[in-house]
Design a protein around this motif. Structure first.
Motif, PDB file in Angstrom:
ATOM      1  N   GLU A 469      -0.077  -2.235  -7.515  1.00 53.83           N
ATOM      2  CA  GLU A 469      -1.027  -3.323  -7.719  1.00 53.83           C
ATOM      3  C   GLU A 469      -0.392  -4.637  -7.313  1.00 53.83           C
ATOM      4  O   GLU A 469       0.813  -4.836  -7.457  1.00 53.83           O
ATOM      5  CB  GLU A 469      -1.499  -3.389  -9.165  1.00 53.83           C
ATOM      6  CG  GLU A 469      -2.724  -4.265  -9.374  1.00 53.83           C
ATOM      7  CD  GLU A 469      -3.833  -3.902  -8.387  1.00 53.83           C
ATOM      8  OE1 GLU A 469      -3.918  -4.588  -7.339  1.00 53.83           O
ATOM      9  OE2 GLU A 469      -4.576  -2.946  -8.646  1.00 53.83           O
ATOM     10  N   THR A 487      -7.383  -6.046  -9.378  1.00 59.94           N
ATOM     11  CA  THR A 487      -8.336  -5.271 -10.156  1.00 59.94           C
ATOM     12  C   THR A 487      -9.651  -6.035 -10.236  1.00 59.94           C
ATOM     13  O   THR A 487      -9.761  -7.165  -9.764  1.00 59.94           O
ATOM     14  CB  THR A 487      -7.785  -5.000 -11.558  1.00 59.94           C
ATOM     15  OG1 THR A 487      -7.384  -6.249 -12.143  1.00 59.94           O
ATOM     16  CG2 THR A 487      -6.574  -4.076 -11.498  1.00 59.94           C
ATOM     17  N   SER A 489     -12.769  -6.942 -13.044  1.00 60.44           N
ATOM     18  CA  SER A 489     -13.354  -6.838 -14.373  1.00 60.44           C
ATOM     19  C   SER A 489     -14.805  -6.385 -14.281  1.00 60.44           C
ATOM     20  O   SER A 489     -15.580  -6.881 -13.460  1.00 60.44           O
ATOM     21  CB  SER A 489     -13.285  -8.181 -15.100  1.00 60.44           C
ATOM     22  OG  SER A 489     -13.872  -8.065 -16.383  1.00 60.44           O
ATOM     23  N   HIS A 494     -10.786  -8.838 -18.758  1.00 61.35           N
ATOM     24  CA  HIS A 494      -9.577  -9.033 -17.946  1.00 61.35           C
ATOM     25  C   HIS A 494      -9.137 -10.492 -17.889  1.00 61.35           C
ATOM     26  O   HIS A 494      -7.932 -10.782 -17.895  1.00 61.35           O
ATOM     27  CB  HIS A 494      -9.814  -8.545 -16.513  1.00 61.35           C
ATOM     28  CG  HIS A 494      -9.866  -7.060 -16.375  1.00 61.35           C
ATOM     29  ND1 HIS A 494     -10.091  -6.427 -15.176  1.00 61.35           N
ATOM     30  CD2 HIS A 494      -9.716  -6.070 -17.292  1.00 61.35           C
ATOM     31  CE1 HIS A 494     -10.072  -5.133 -15.350  1.00 61.35           C
ATOM     32  NE2 HIS A 494      -9.861  -4.885 -16.622  1.00 61.35           N
ATOM     33  N   GLN A 517     -10.577 -12.883  -8.486  1.00 65.35           N
ATOM     34  CA  GLN A 517     -10.624 -11.435  -8.272  1.00 65.35           C
ATOM     35  C   GLN A 517     -11.763 -11.103  -7.317  1.00 65.35           C
ATOM     36  O   GLN A 517     -12.616 -11.925  -7.002  1.00 65.35           O
ATOM     37  CB  GLN A 517     -10.858 -10.717  -9.611  1.00 65.35           C
ATOM     38  CG  GLN A 517     -12.160 -11.125 -10.299  1.00 65.35           C
ATOM     39  CD  GLN A 517     -12.392 -10.432 -11.618  1.00 65.35           C
ATOM     40  OE1 GLN A 517     -11.721  -9.458 -11.954  1.00 65.35           O
ATOM     41  NE2 GLN A 517     -13.342 -10.925 -12.389  1.00 65.35           N
ATOM     42  N   THR A 529     -10.527  -1.293 -10.208  1.00 59.99           N
ATOM     43  CA  THR A 529     -10.527  -0.919 -11.617  1.00 59.99           C
ATOM     44  C   THR A 529     -11.071   0.491 -11.777  1.00 59.99           C
ATOM     45  O   THR A 529     -12.096   0.839 -11.190  1.00 59.99           O
ATOM     46  CB  THR A 529     -11.380  -1.910 -12.427  1.00 59.99           C
ATOM     47  OG1 THR A 529     -10.662  -3.142 -12.524  1.00 59.99           O
ATOM     48  CG2 THR A 529     -11.669  -1.406 -13.822  1.00 59.99           C
ATOM     49  N   SER A 534      -6.144  -0.786 -15.211  1.00 61.44           N
ATOM     50  CA  SER A 534      -6.154  -2.199 -14.864  1.00 61.44           C
ATOM     51  C   SER A 534      -5.076  -3.011 -15.560  1.00 61.44           C
ATOM     52  O   SER A 534      -4.245  -3.649 -14.915  1.00 61.44           O
ATOM     53  CB  SER A 534      -7.533  -2.802 -15.143  1.00 61.44           C
ATOM     54  OG  SER A 534      -8.489  -2.265 -14.271  1.00 61.44           O
ATOM     55  N   GLN A 538      -1.974  -4.130 -13.517  1.00 60.58           N
ATOM     56  CA  GLN A 538      -2.007  -5.555 -13.213  1.00 60.58           C
ATOM     57  C   GLN A 538      -1.076  -6.330 -14.124  1.00 60.58           C
ATOM     58  O   GLN A 538      -0.438  -7.305 -13.704  1.00 60.58           O
ATOM     59  CB  GLN A 538      -3.431  -6.087 -13.356  1.00 60.58           C
ATOM     60  CG  GLN A 538      -3.637  -7.443 -12.702  1.00 60.58           C
ATOM     61  CD  GLN A 538      -3.672  -7.339 -11.189  1.00 60.58           C
ATOM     62  OE1 GLN A 538      -4.577  -6.750 -10.615  1.00 60.58           O
ATOM     63  NE2 GLN A 538      -2.673  -7.923 -10.527  1.00 60.58           N
TER      64      GLN A 538
END
Length: 764
Positions: A469, A487, A489, A494, A517, A529, A534, A538
């Motif tokens: 990641e 990732t 959300s 997140h 993101q 994700t 995640s 992350q």
């Protein structure tokens, strides 16, 4: 009330920073942000589940008011590869499994009701719908194949008997020998019903041209896979495509992949040079979203004279629907294998799965993606064995638990469990669930004419997805820390968790962190994700990138402090001279770098490689009450003890578990996707499909019994899918317990009132 927070960082139940924006109508979902003046796309779908297309007349539709174009499969030739992607497994004979061609627009034949036949592009959605009514489609009906018996009408010539794959893992002969010599054996067939994801926000997309660059925005779980698919479909360089995800209202695995509509909207935008938008209504989503679960498993376990498991065997049949979807073949085989054989110390095991094509919507990932199905089978089997042996279900499990002193432990599936203390977690769960008080609660239920049951599930899962990641930290001129993440959300929180992580490391003001993101132009790679990956992936990437930022700025801070870098340390958001009170804060160093024009120091990125996977686990206890007069089953008590390693935000973790449990209760009791014998979906609206309501769910007691993972620096294990993995068997074992003494020794999902009432009447 929460304890006042003096330092914003990890392991705190900090309130979600995104909630005010989302709850006050300021969220930016795909349908909210489509460009003004976008054309509308409507998809004409197959009315038949299996038929040859003998003619499509679009002339009247093309001439209809407001219509800009009508496209069928032939119109894609030479412009776009009319093919959706799927990942095959290896059959047990070593051959690659069959993945028949799945077109974005049907070519000559349709194989499930709802398959796309044509798209209509018009000024308004109403005009596009009206024009679709003018298209004359001639069908030549074919017999449908709807069951899992490998005996239905042929769907794909390259898949005789509709067999998609025949996969296996383990030594079948050694497993059979262990069964033959075992002191005790049990077997059970377990059904896992088909369900529909029903995310709050439906799939949606819009596509537009930005000069020569295609921009696709869609409601999804990551942008890079779809970008690769688009680049391959149009045979263009990836740099000519930008893919974005804005706010997303739920994904649950269903939104991981590219769907035909994303390619078709992009084709229309490129062809017409205008923005094109598509948002389905709920019934269209229920008809065409990747379906979920849908398999049966024949499970067997062998035990020695002391009732320790010595061998395990599962043979399953999985419904793929009409085509192999992205991960359709992998989910019930390779992904389910990750948790086979659960938390039990058994090295002799065999796991086989066959996939079958049917004239139904393709099946793919749904919260847990193979792990809920595998644990459901295993934990139903363990409870069944306990009843056959007249033993306490928890004590039977304890006899076969992998002990903490056996860690790290390599399973029969080849997975390496780094840590785990299953005995401790189960003991805590027994206390929190008040097992000693169950007899009194059962007696109270009986006085009110109700049947009460107690069910246990001890689950384990593996985080999935790409083991890399990317994080990028950029200090912007407006004083913000821009945190770019790979990732996406879907509602998990997140923005809060990632802010906590970066502030823990850097001491930065959380009010000045901006999460970026879902933009393939802003960050070059990312894993998206899914698979509970995640925050673990992350989070560790954020830590590594934060370390790089601090190391990069340390020489400049040392210059400002007029000392050698080796005399400087970083603590609580500041560079300090060791042994003194002299310090310079990180924001001050950032300003100095900007003043000196050292902007390259202020933009750092790291691709983090996870050294090993982690394995969340826990014990769920469920109690149900059943009304024999109506057949209604109600979950009345639910207790959870989970080991998630270090928790970044306990409140977020608990929320994730609550949501997962609700989805498990839904599948167990209310949800069921039903087709008739001709392949028509009978549960295509919320009038017919039983989504769980608030009244179906009790208060859930959540507790953490944490054993930090050694597989990553922070010690996290992931929590996004754990609730669902544990809930299915906990609920159904409770149902089985409630009716066992009535002579009902086999219950399957969903336990609708009619099914339960019928079982009870037949038992009389």
């Amino acid at each position: 009330m929460n304890t006042p927070i003096t330092k914003f960082g990890i392991s705190q139940s900090a309130s979600r920073v995104e909630d005010v924006r989302l709850l006050t109508g300021h969220g930016r979902y795909t349908d909210d942000i489509a460009p003004a003046g976008s054309l509308h796309m409507y998809v004409l779908r197959a009315q038949m589940a299996h038929a040859d297309l003998t003619g499509i007349d679009t002339a009247d539709a093309k001439a209809a008011q407001g219509v800009h174009a009508v496209y069928v499969a032939a119109d894609l030739d030479g412009v776009m590869d009319n093919k959706m992607a799927a990942i095959p497994v290896k059959n047990r004979d070593g051959q690659t499994a069959v993945t028949p061609h799945r077109p974005a627009l049907a070519i000559n034949r349709v194989r499930f009701a709802g398959e796309a036949i044509a798209i209509i592009i018009a000024d308004t959605l109403a005009q596009a719908r009206d024009a679709a009514e003018l298209i004359d489609v001639d069908y030549d009906d074919l017999p449908t194949s709807m069951d899992l018996g490998f005996e239905g009408a042929e769907i794909h010539p390259e898949a005789p008997n509709n067999l998609a794959y025949d996969w296996g893992h383990g030594d079948a002969d050694a497993t059979e020998a262990a069964f033959q010599s075992a002191a005790h054996r049990v077997k059970l067939r377990v059904q896992s019903n088909r369900v529909i994801c029903n995310s709050m926000e439906s799939r949606a997309c819009y596509a537009e041209m930005d000069g020569d660059k295609l921009h696709l925005c869609f409601s999804g779980q990551g942008v890079w896979g779809v970008k690769r698919h688009l680049a391959a479909s149009f045979d263009v360089a990836p740099e000519t495509i930008r893919v974005t995800n804005p706010d997303v209202g739920g994904g649950f695995g269903m939104k991981v992949h590219a769907y035909p509509e994303y390619l078709l909207a992009s084709f229309a935008a490129k062809s017409l040079g205008k923005a094109v938008r598509w948002t389905p209504d709920r019934s269209e989503s229920m008809l065409t979203d990747n379906a979920c679960r849908d398999l049966y498993s024949d499970a067997e376990a062998a035990f020695d004279a002391n009732y320790k498991m010595v061998a395990l065997r599962v043979n399953a049949v999985s419904n793929l629907g009409a085509y192999s979807s992205g991960f359709g073949q992998n989910i019930q085989s390779e992904l389910a294998l990750k948790v086979f054989p659960g938390v039990y110390d058994v090295q002799t095991a065999y796991f086989g799965v066959r996939g079958v094509y049917t004239n139904t919507t393709p099946v793919d990932a749904y919260r847990g993606a193979g792990r809920p199905e595998a644990i459901y089978v295993l934990e139903r089997l363990m409870d069944h064995a306990a009843r056959q042996f007249e033993m306490d279900p928890s004590e039977l499990r304890r006899k076969s638990f992998i002990r903490s002193d056996q860690m790290p432990y390599k399973t029969a599936a080849g997975e390496l469990y780094d840590v785990g203390d299953f005995e401790r977690v189960l003991t805590r769960a027994e206390t929190e669930a008040d097992l000693t008080g169950f007899a009194a609660r059962k007696a109270d239920s009986a006085q009110r004419g109700k049947l009460r049951g107690l069910g246990l599930c001890y689950y384990i899962e593996s985080i999935l997805g790409a083991p890399q990641e990317t994080t990028r930290i950029e200090f912007a001129k407006d004083g913000q820390l821009n945190l770019y993440v790979g990732t996406q959300s879907n509602g998990q929180g997140h923005e809060t968790a990632y802010t906590q992580l970066v502030c823990e490391k850097t001491g930065w003001d959380p009010a000045k962190v901006r999460i970026i993101q879902g933009d393939s132009d802003a960050i070059p790679t990312g894993g998206g994700t899914g698979g509970s990956r995640s925050v673990t992936m992350q989070g560790n990437s954020i830590y590594k990138t934060s370390d790089l930022v601090i190391d990069t700025l340390k020489p400049l801070a040392s210059d400002e402090l007029e000392v050698h870098p080796q005399d400087v340390a970083f603590e609580d958001g500041a560079f300090i001279i060791l042994g003194t009170d002299r310090r310079i804060t990180l924001p001050q160093v950032v300003v100095k770098a900007q003043e000196k024009g050292l902007n390259d120091l202020l933009d750092q990125s790291v691709q983090y490689d996870l050294p090993a996977r982690s394995y969340p686990n826990g014990a769920h206890y469920c109690e149900v009450e059943i009304d024999p007069q109506t057949g209604h089953t109600q979950v009345v008590k639910y207790t959870i003890v989970d080991d998630f390693g270090l928790l970044i935000n306990p409140m977020l973790a608990e929320g994730q578990v609550h949501g997962g449990v609700v989805q498990g209760i839904g599948q167990a009791i209310t949800e069921n996707a039903v087709y008739d014998e001709t392949g028509q979906l009978l549960t295509g609206s919320f009038m017919d499909y039983g989504m769980p309501r608030a009244t179906d769910v009790p208060h859930m007691d959540f507790h953490a019994e944490l054993v930090p993972s050694t597989a990553n620096e922070i010690g996290m294990k992931g929590c996004g899918e754990a609730g669902t993995v544990g809930a299915l068997a906990a609920v159904m074992n409770a149902v089985q317990d409630a009716v066992w003494d009535k002579g009902i020794h086999q219950v399957d999902m969903p336990v609708t009132p009619l099914r339960m009432w019928t079982w009870l009447q037949e038992a009389k």
